[in-house]
Design a protein around this motif. Structure first.
Motif, mmCIF file in Angstrom:
data_model
loop_
_atom_site.group_PDB
_atom_site.id
_atom_site.type_symbol
_atom_site.label_atom_id
_atom_site.label_comp_id
_atom_site.label_asym_id
_atom_site.label_seq_id
_atom_site.Cartn_x
_atom_site.Cartn_y
_atom_site.Cartn_z
ATOM 1 N N TYR A 188 -5.056 5.381 -0.116
ATOM 2 C CA TYR A 188 -4.311 6.159 -1.111
ATOM 3 C C TYR A 188 -3.373 5.259 -1.893
ATOM 4 N N PHE A 189 -3.500 5.294 -3.221
ATOM 5 C CA PHE A 189 -2.579 4.641 -4.133
ATOM 6 C C PHE A 189 -2.295 5.630 -5.247
ATOM 7 N N PRO A 190 -1.075 5.681 -5.767
ATOM 8 C CA PRO A 190 -0.752 6.654 -6.814
ATOM 9 C C PRO A 190 -1.552 6.438 -8.096
ATOM 10 N N PHE A 191 -1.978 5.213 -8.336
ATOM 11 C CA PHE A 191 -2.560 4.861 -9.632
ATOM 12 C C PHE A 191 -4.077 4.839 -9.642
ATOM 13 N N THR A 192 -4.728 5.087 -8.516
ATOM 14 C CA THR A 192 -6.195 5.167 -8.475
ATOM 15 C C THR A 192 -6.604 6.408 -7.685
ATOM 16 N N GLN A 193 -7.749 6.951 -8.061
ATOM 17 C CA GLN A 193 -8.298 8.106 -7.358
ATOM 18 C C GLN A 193 -9.789 8.213 -7.680
ATOM 19 N N PRO A 194 -10.628 8.019 -6.655
ATOM 20 C CA PRO A 194 -10.344 7.699 -5.259
ATOM 21 C C PRO A 194 -9.896 6.239 -5.097
ATOM 22 N N SER A 195 -9.355 5.954 -3.909
ATOM 23 C CA SER A 195 -8.839 4.619 -3.604
ATOM 24 C C SER A 195 -9.475 4.099 -2.324
ATOM 25 N N ARG A 212 0.815 -1.183 0.000
ATOM 26 C CA ARG A 212 0.000 0.000 0.000
ATOM 27 C C ARG A 212 0.852 1.237 0.000
ATOM 28 N N PHE A 213 0.319 2.313 -0.484
ATOM 29 C CA PHE A 213 1.070 3.544 -0.530
ATOM 30 C C PHE A 213 0.438 4.557 0.396
ATOM 31 N N SER A 214 1.204 5.077 1.299
ATOM 32 C CA SER A 214 0.725 6.134 2.171
ATOM 33 C C SER A 214 1.264 7.450 1.642
ATOM 34 N N LYS A 215 0.497 8.515 1.761
ATOM 35 C CA LYS A 215 0.931 9.799 1.227
ATOM 36 C C LYS A 215 2.269 10.223 1.811
ATOM 37 N N ASN A 216 2.505 9.898 3.059
ATOM 38 C CA ASN A 216 3.751 10.278 3.714
ATOM 39 C C ASN A 216 4.634 9.075 3.991
ATOM 40 N N SER A 217 4.402 8.021 3.223
ATOM 41 C CA SER A 217 5.100 6.768 3.495
ATOM 42 C C SER A 217 6.571 6.849 3.134
ATOM 43 N N THR A 218 7.389 6.172 3.917
ATOM 44 C CA THR A 218 8.805 6.055 3.584
ATOM 45 C C THR A 218 9.123 4.684 3.047
ATOM 46 N N ILE A 230 -9.498 4.045 -11.652
ATOM 47 C CA ILE A 230 -8.200 4.210 -12.315
ATOM 48 C C ILE A 230 -7.899 5.685 -12.538
ATOM 49 N N HIS A 231 -6.709 6.086 -12.147
ATOM 50 C CA HIS A 231 -6.285 7.475 -12.273
ATOM 51 C C HIS A 231 -6.281 7.903 -13.742
ATOM 52 N N GLU A 232 -6.704 9.127 -13.996
ATOM 53 C CA GLU A 232 -6.775 9.636 -15.373
ATOM 54 C C GLU A 232 -5.423 9.549 -16.084
ATOM 55 N N GLN A 233 -4.333 9.861 -15.356
ATOM 56 C CA GLN A 233 -3.021 9.839 -15.989
ATOM 57 C C GLN A 233 -2.577 8.424 -16.353
ATOM 58 N N CYS A 244 6.460 -1.417 -14.377
ATOM 59 C CA CYS A 244 6.191 -1.686 -12.963
ATOM 60 C C CYS A 244 5.979 -0.418 -12.151
ATOM 61 N N PHE A 245 6.591 0.681 -12.587
ATOM 62 C CA PHE A 245 6.539 1.902 -11.789
ATOM 63 C C PHE A 245 6.037 3.127 -12.554
ATOM 64 N N ASP A 246 6.700 3.475 -13.647
ATOM 65 C CA ASP A 246 6.366 4.720 -14.339
ATOM 66 C C ASP A 246 4.927 4.755 -14.828
ATOM 67 N N ASP A 247 4.480 3.666 -15.437
ATOM 68 C CA ASP A 247 3.117 3.623 -15.966
ATOM 69 C C ASP A 247 2.066 3.712 -14.862
ATOM 70 N N LEU A 248 2.486 3.508 -13.609
ATOM 71 C CA LEU A 248 1.566 3.549 -12.472
ATOM 72 C C LEU A 248 1.798 4.774 -11.597
ATOM 73 N N LEU A 249 2.549 5.749 -12.145
ATOM 74 C CA LEU A 249 2.763 7.036 -11.470
ATOM 75 C C LEU A 249 3.563 6.911 -10.183
ATOM 76 N N ILE A 250 4.372 5.867 -10.074
ATOM 77 C CA ILE A 250 5.242 5.704 -8.909
ATOM 78 C C ILE A 250 6.535 6.463 -9.194
ATOM 79 N N PRO A 251 6.829 7.502 -8.435
ATOM 80 C CA PRO A 251 7.938 8.400 -8.770
ATOM 81 C C PRO A 251 9.311 7.739 -8.690
#
Length: 449
Positions: free
Chosen positions: A263-270, A17-23, A290-293, A135-142
């Motif tokens: 919160y997930f980078p690739f969906t909104q809302p999640s 899972r992705f947290s907005k402030n996750s490390t 699924i996120h528009e981007q 694995c990452f770029d297409d899913l908006l993972i920086p």
């Protein structure tokens, strides 16, 4: 999606899972999204434990070639133990708990194709090597996300890796024109060691693009306007009703469910879905619109839809009451003889051999660009132990830590539990593994105490 859940953790990344402030990106217990590297996927329509590598299954997949994953590249961090797991295809074994759960879920979605006219295609035999873009770029993972670090991910080269989630194939299938699909397979993440975590596990993700006639009112919408639109609510409602139906199919129609925002980078809302099981609320999957981007990057900007991800081990451990995730990888007939295709039965333990405990303590380095030292990364230590002892490692616990008041150096002491599922271990054989571990710990920048 990168929403696959594992057993025993709150879905923060089975996990994934992705947290907005996750490390940290993926805590291997939960769920989520990926694309293939020169793949020839299977497309259908729904209308032993020991220090040595695991014993091979009777039927191996076409990707069971360890040498393929041990490429002589400076970025390659795949160990022989991990390479030996690729291509086992447990999710395709029809009488294996993982395969039984996969088939059960596919059966549910097949029924939807008859009642909702949505035909979900099935992809379950794709190449586990994917690109970082998939694995990452297409899913908006920086690029600077911790989940992309070698401490979390197994890299083959600088730009290719063992998929960390089945979501890596999402953009691939959307670009090909598929509007609804299920994608299952083995995924790989470096992680802690205990009864509910293993560096290889299985996920399934599902994607559905909505009928365009239902989304006409949202043409041209973006951002908050889209999120607040009736059409976005239609997608969310369809997603939730579909997944609540899946839980009824797996656990019974009387199962209590509740939704939490996530919160997930690739969906909104999640969202995350929990069920009330055996007296407690348990998270079973993550999902979202699924996120528009993501749709833009998949060349499907004219469509709207939803996606979900879940961990097959997580569900199998719950439904079959399997206590240790290592059991899924054994070839012991006492395990496999308990299961039949299409049937969910409670696992009957056949042995409980005693554990052997060994402690190891060391000083760790801090990152220091001037001296060339590097920071100690716990996942690197876990992976080193697993590469030496294989599936004999049952659990690793941090039992003591402190920082020296004068030098500022940190000390850590770990307790390693060794246990075999099919025989008693001797102190001599475990001592040999422990001495090897002590010899190799300095490679992580550690100084033994």
């Amino acid at each position: 999606m990168g929403y696959g859940a594992r057993i025993g953790q709150k879905l923060s990344r089975q996990s994934l899972r992705f947290s907005k402030n996750s490390t940290s990106v993926y805590r291997p217990c939960q769920s989520y999204f990926v694309r293939g590297f020169s793949t020839t996927p299977s497309i259908l329509s729904l209308a032993q434990f020991g220090a040595s590598p695991p014993l091979q299954s009777p039927s191996l997949g076409k990707y069971a070639d360890a040498s393929r994953y041990l490429a002589p590249h400076p970025s390659n961090n795949i160990t022989p133990h991990i390479a030996s797991l690729v291509g086992r295809d447990l999710h395709l074994h029809r009488a294996h708990p993982i395969g039984i759960i996969r088939a059960n879920i596919q059966e549910y979605f097949a029924s939807l194709s008859r009642t909702t006219s949505t035909d979900y295609k099935v992809f379950d035999a794709e190449d586990p090597i994917v690109t970082s873009e998939q694995c990452f770029d297409d899913l908006l993972i920086p690029p600077d996300h911790p989940g992309r670090a070698p401490s979390d991910t197994y890299y083959v080269t600088d730009s290719t890796l063992l998929r960390t989630h089945t979501s890596a194939h999402q953009s691939q299938h959307l670009r090909s024109g598929v509007d609804a699909f299920l994608c299952s397979g083995d995924v790989y993440r470096r992680d802690e060691i205990d009864a509910t975590h293993y560096p290889a596990f299985h996920q399934m993700e599902g994607v559905k693009l909505m009928d365009q006639s239902l989304m006409e009112g949202a043409n041209g919408m973006a951002g908050e306007e889209w999120l607040n639109s009736p059409e976005c609510q239609i997608v969310e409602s369809d997603l939730k009703s579909t997944l609540e139906g899946l839980m009824d199919h797996l656990f019974g129609s009387s199962t209590q469910k509740r939704w939490n925002e996530d919160y997930f980078p690739f969906t909104q809302p999640s969202f995350e879905l929990e069920i009330y099981h055996n007296g407690e609320w348990m998270e079973v999957l993550g999902c979202g619109v699924i996120h528009e981007q993501v749709l833009d990057l998949s060349n499907r900007s004219d469509r709207r839809g939803w996606a979900f991800g879940l961990g097959l081990e997580r569900l199998a451990m719950i439904l079959f009451k399997i206590p240790d995730i290592r059991l899924f990888w054994t070839d012991d007939k006492r395990f496999h003889g308990q299961f039949e295709e299409g049937k969910i039965v409670e696992f009957q333990p056949y042995s409980k051999y005693p554990p052997v405990f060994k402690d190891i303590a060391f000083w760790t380095s801090k990152a220091d660009n001037k001296s060339g030292d590097f920071a100690f990364v716990e996942n690197d230590f876990f992976d080193l132990v697993r590469s030496i002892a294989g599936d004999l490692v049952e659990k690793i616990e941090l039992i003591d830590s402190f920082t020296h008041p004068k030098t500022g150096r940190s000390s850590r002491c770990y307790r390693i539990s060794y246990r075999s599922m099919d025989r008693s271990l001797t102190n001599d054989e475990i001592d040999a593994l422990q001495f090897q571990l002590r010899d190799e710990c300095p490679s992580l920048g550690c100084e033994l105490r």
